[in-house]
Design a protein around this motif. Sequence first.
Motif, PDB file in Angstrom:
ATOM      1  N   ALA A   9       0.830  -1.210   0.000  1.00 55.80           N
ATOM      2  CA  ALA A   9       0.000   0.000   0.000  1.00 55.80           C
ATOM      3  C   ALA A   9       0.866   1.264   0.000  1.00 55.80           C
ATOM      4  CB  ALA A   9      -0.942  -0.010   1.200  1.00 55.80           C
ATOM      5  N   ILE A  10       1.933   1.265   0.793  1.00 57.58           N
ATOM      6  CA  ILE A  10       2.833   2.422   0.825  1.00 57.58           C
ATOM      7  C   ILE A  10       3.534   2.576  -0.523  1.00 57.58           C
ATOM      8  CG2 ILE A  10       4.947   3.381   1.845  1.00 57.58           C
ATOM      9  CD1 ILE A  10       4.023   2.096   4.534  1.00 57.58           C
ATOM     10  N   ASP A  11       4.031   1.470  -1.068  1.00 52.33           N
ATOM     11  CA  ASP A  11       4.704   1.528  -2.373  1.00 52.33           C
ATOM     12  C   ASP A  11       3.755   2.029  -3.456  1.00 52.33           C
ATOM     13  OD1 ASP A  11       6.957   0.549  -1.105  1.00 52.33           O
ATOM     14  OD2 ASP A  11       6.842  -1.455  -2.006  1.00 52.33           O
ATOM     15  N   ARG A  12       2.516   1.548  -3.431  1.00 54.30           N
ATOM     16  CA  ARG A  12       1.532   1.961  -4.436  1.00 54.30           C
ATOM     17  C   ARG A  12       1.192   3.454  -4.264  1.00 54.30           C
ATOM     18  NH1 ARG A  12      -2.381  -2.660  -5.546  1.00 54.30           N
ATOM     19  NH2 ARG A  12      -0.530  -3.369  -6.624  1.00 54.30           N
ATOM     20  N   PHE A  13       1.055   3.916  -3.025  1.00 55.17           N
ATOM     21  CA  PHE A  13       0.814   5.343  -2.757  1.00 55.17           C
ATOM     22  C   PHE A  13       1.964   6.176  -3.336  1.00 55.17           C
ATOM     23  CE2 PHE A  13       1.921   8.956  -0.034  1.00 55.17           C
ATOM     24  CZ  PHE A  13       0.785   9.748  -0.178  1.00 55.17           C
ATOM     25  N   CYS A  14       3.198   5.733  -3.079  1.00 57.86           N
ATOM     26  CA  CYS A  14       4.364   6.465  -3.584  1.00 57.86           C
ATOM     27  C   CYS A  14       4.345   6.540  -5.107  1.00 57.86           C
ATOM     28  CB  CYS A  14       5.653   5.810  -3.094  1.00 57.86           C
ATOM     29  SG  CYS A  14       5.935   6.007  -1.321  1.00 57.86           S
ATOM     30  N   SER A  23      13.189   7.252  -1.114  1.00 53.92           N
ATOM     31  CA  SER A  23      13.215   8.454  -0.276  1.00 53.92           C
ATOM     32  C   SER A  23      12.274   8.350   0.915  1.00 53.92           C
ATOM     33  CB  SER A  23      12.821   9.681  -1.107  1.00 53.92           C
ATOM     34  OG  SER A  23      13.732   9.870  -2.151  1.00 53.92           O
ATOM     35  N   VAL A  24      11.544   7.252   0.995  1.00 55.06           N
ATOM     36  CA  VAL A  24      10.580   7.056   2.080  1.00 55.06           C
ATOM     37  C   VAL A  24      11.249   6.251   3.196  1.00 55.06           C
ATOM     38  CG1 VAL A  24       8.370   6.005   2.695  1.00 55.06           C
ATOM     39  CG2 VAL A  24       8.627   7.191   0.507  1.00 55.06           C
ATOM     40  N   VAL A  25      11.189   6.780   4.397  1.00 50.52           N
ATOM     41  CA  VAL A  25      11.763   6.111   5.556  1.00 50.52           C
ATOM     42  C   VAL A  25      10.643   5.349   6.251  1.00 50.52           C
ATOM     43  CG1 VAL A  25      13.007   6.443   7.725  1.00 50.52           C
ATOM     44  CG2 VAL A  25      13.408   8.007   5.810  1.00 50.52           C
ATOM     45  N   ARG A  26      10.893   4.091   6.603  1.00 49.78           N
ATOM     46  CA  ARG A  26       9.872   3.249   7.244  1.00 49.78           C
ATOM     47  C   ARG A  26      10.045   3.281   8.760  1.00 49.78           C
ATOM     48  NH1 ARG A  26       7.042   0.509   2.847  1.00 49.78           N
ATOM     49  NH2 ARG A  26       8.068   1.429   1.066  1.00 49.78           N
ATOM     50  N   ALA A  45       5.243   9.074  19.063  1.00 48.17           N
ATOM     51  CA  ALA A  45       4.413   8.467  18.016  1.00 48.17           C
ATOM     52  C   ALA A  45       5.316   7.767  17.011  1.00 48.17           C
ATOM     53  CB  ALA A  45       3.586   9.538  17.316  1.00 48.17           C
ATOM     54  N   ILE A  46       4.886   6.594  16.569  1.00 45.18           N
ATOM     55  CA  ILE A  46       5.614   5.862  15.535  1.00 45.18           C
ATOM     56  C   ILE A  46       4.708   5.776  14.302  1.00 45.18           C
ATOM     57  CG2 ILE A  46       6.690   3.674  14.888  1.00 45.18           C
ATOM     58  CD1 ILE A  46       7.228   3.222  17.888  1.00 45.18           C
ATOM     59  N   PHE A  47       5.252   6.187  13.170  1.00 48.14           N
ATOM     60  CA  PHE A  47       4.511   6.169  11.912  1.00 48.14           C
ATOM     61  C   PHE A  47       5.060   5.066  11.017  1.00 48.14           C
ATOM     62  CE2 PHE A  47       4.105  10.372  13.643  1.00 48.14           C
ATOM     63  CZ  PHE A  47       2.784  10.701  13.411  1.00 48.14           C
ATOM     64  N   ASP A  48       4.199   4.534  10.163  1.00 42.61           N
ATOM     65  CA  ASP A  48       4.616   3.462   9.264  1.00 42.61           C
ATOM     66  C   ASP A  48       5.658   3.939   8.259  1.00 42.61           C
ATOM     67  OD1 ASP A  48       2.944   1.506  10.411  1.00 42.61           O
ATOM     68  OD2 ASP A  48       1.235   2.273   9.289  1.00 42.61           O
ATOM     69  N   ALA A  49       5.565   5.217   7.862  1.00 42.53           N
ATOM     70  CA  ALA A  49       6.517   5.758   6.890  1.00 42.53           C
ATOM     71  C   ALA A  49       6.546   7.281   6.993  1.00 42.53           C
ATOM     72  CB  ALA A  49       6.134   5.319   5.483  1.00 42.53           C
ATOM     73  N   TYR A  50       7.584   7.849   6.405  1.00 42.16           N
ATOM     74  CA  TYR A  50       7.768   9.303   6.425  1.00 42.16           C
ATOM     75  C   TYR A  50       8.444   9.716   5.127  1.00 42.16           C
ATOM     76  CZ  TYR A  50      10.118  13.720   7.587  1.00 42.16           C
ATOM     77  OH  TYR A  50      10.579  15.009   7.581  1.00 42.16           O
ATOM     78  N   TYR A  51       7.978  10.855   4.573  1.00 41.44           N
ATOM     79  CA  TYR A  51       8.592  11.395   3.367  1.00 41.44           C
ATOM     80  C   TYR A  51       8.661  12.911   3.499  1.00 41.44           C
ATOM     81  CZ  TYR A  51       9.185  13.024  -1.411  1.00 41.44           C
ATOM     82  OH  TYR A  51       9.651  13.671  -2.532  1.00 41.44           O
ATOM     83  N   LYS A  52       9.820  13.453   3.157  1.00 41.64           N
ATOM     84  CA  LYS A  52      10.014  14.904   3.206  1.00 41.64           C
ATOM     85  C   LYS A  52      10.380  15.403   1.823  1.00 41.64           C
ATOM     86  CE  LYS A  52      12.589  18.552   5.494  1.00 41.64           C
ATOM     87  NZ  LYS A  52      13.488  18.879   6.599  1.00 41.64           N
ATOM     88  N   SER A  53       9.610  16.392   1.355  1.00 40.79           N
ATOM     89  CA  SER A  53       9.926  17.064   0.094  1.00 40.79           C
ATOM     90  C   SER A  53      10.209  18.532   0.422  1.00 40.79           C
ATOM     91  CB  SER A  53       8.760  16.956  -0.890  1.00 40.79           C
ATOM     92  OG  SER A  53       7.688  17.772  -0.468  1.00 40.79           O
ATOM     93  N   LEU A  54      10.500  19.317  -0.589  1.00 37.69           N
ATOM     94  CA  LEU A  54      10.722  20.746  -0.351  1.00 37.69           C
ATOM     95  C   LEU A  54       9.454  21.448   0.122  1.00 37.69           C
ATOM     96  CD1 LEU A  54      12.965  21.603  -3.435  1.00 37.69           C
ATOM     97  CD2 LEU A  54      13.679  21.307  -1.055  1.00 37.69           C
ATOM     98  N   GLN A  55       8.291  20.924  -0.301  1.00 35.11           N
ATOM     99  CA  GLN A  55       7.020  21.568   0.012  1.00 35.11           C
ATOM    100  C   GLN A  55       6.408  21.107   1.331  1.00 35.11           C
ATOM    101  OE1 GLN A  55       7.403  19.844  -3.004  1.00 35.11           O
ATOM    102  NE2 GLN A  55       8.052  21.655  -4.116  1.00 35.11           N
TER     103      GLN A  55
END
Length: 164
Positions: A9-14, A23-26, A45-55
């Motif tokens: 699901a995370i890969d498909r979202f990406c 670039s996604v940290v699990r 809090a623990i999240f399943d994944a995290y992504y940081k972009s410029l925005q």
Amino acid sequence: MLPKIEKLAIDRFCTQHKIPILSVVREVKFSNEFIGIDPIMDRNAIFDAYYKSLQEELFIEVKINFAPVSMNMYNLYYLLSKVYYYRKANQLHAKVVLILPNPPESYWKDRWYSSISKVISNLQETFAPAIKNNLLEIVPIEITQGDLDTINKEIEAQERGSGD
């Protein structure tokens, strides 16, 4: 099977949002310096994944059959509040992306099930302010029978491989 559905699901979202998967940290949590910012609770809090972009920064959580059970609602509220405080403290644009995998009916055999459209509608109603303030995005992700068959084959292959 659930961790594999979560990863898919995370890969498909990406892929759908043109986010580089590498670039996604699990399994991410806030740094220890941030814990003291919340005036209510010090639990991290623990999240399943995290992504940081410029925005923006995306804190990604995957829930399979997010039933409107109070513990699920309070857990989501807790995650939203952590990201809200983080956003305020750092003056950054950050939000929670709640991914709701939607497997076929065959997956739900012998399991409690609530239709994804009902779940989304309930979440949209309950968390309307968070959605309006761009603190929460709800993303359904289709999981096909073919996806489940592939996952089952991977699991069987791993079990055969570890049985040596």
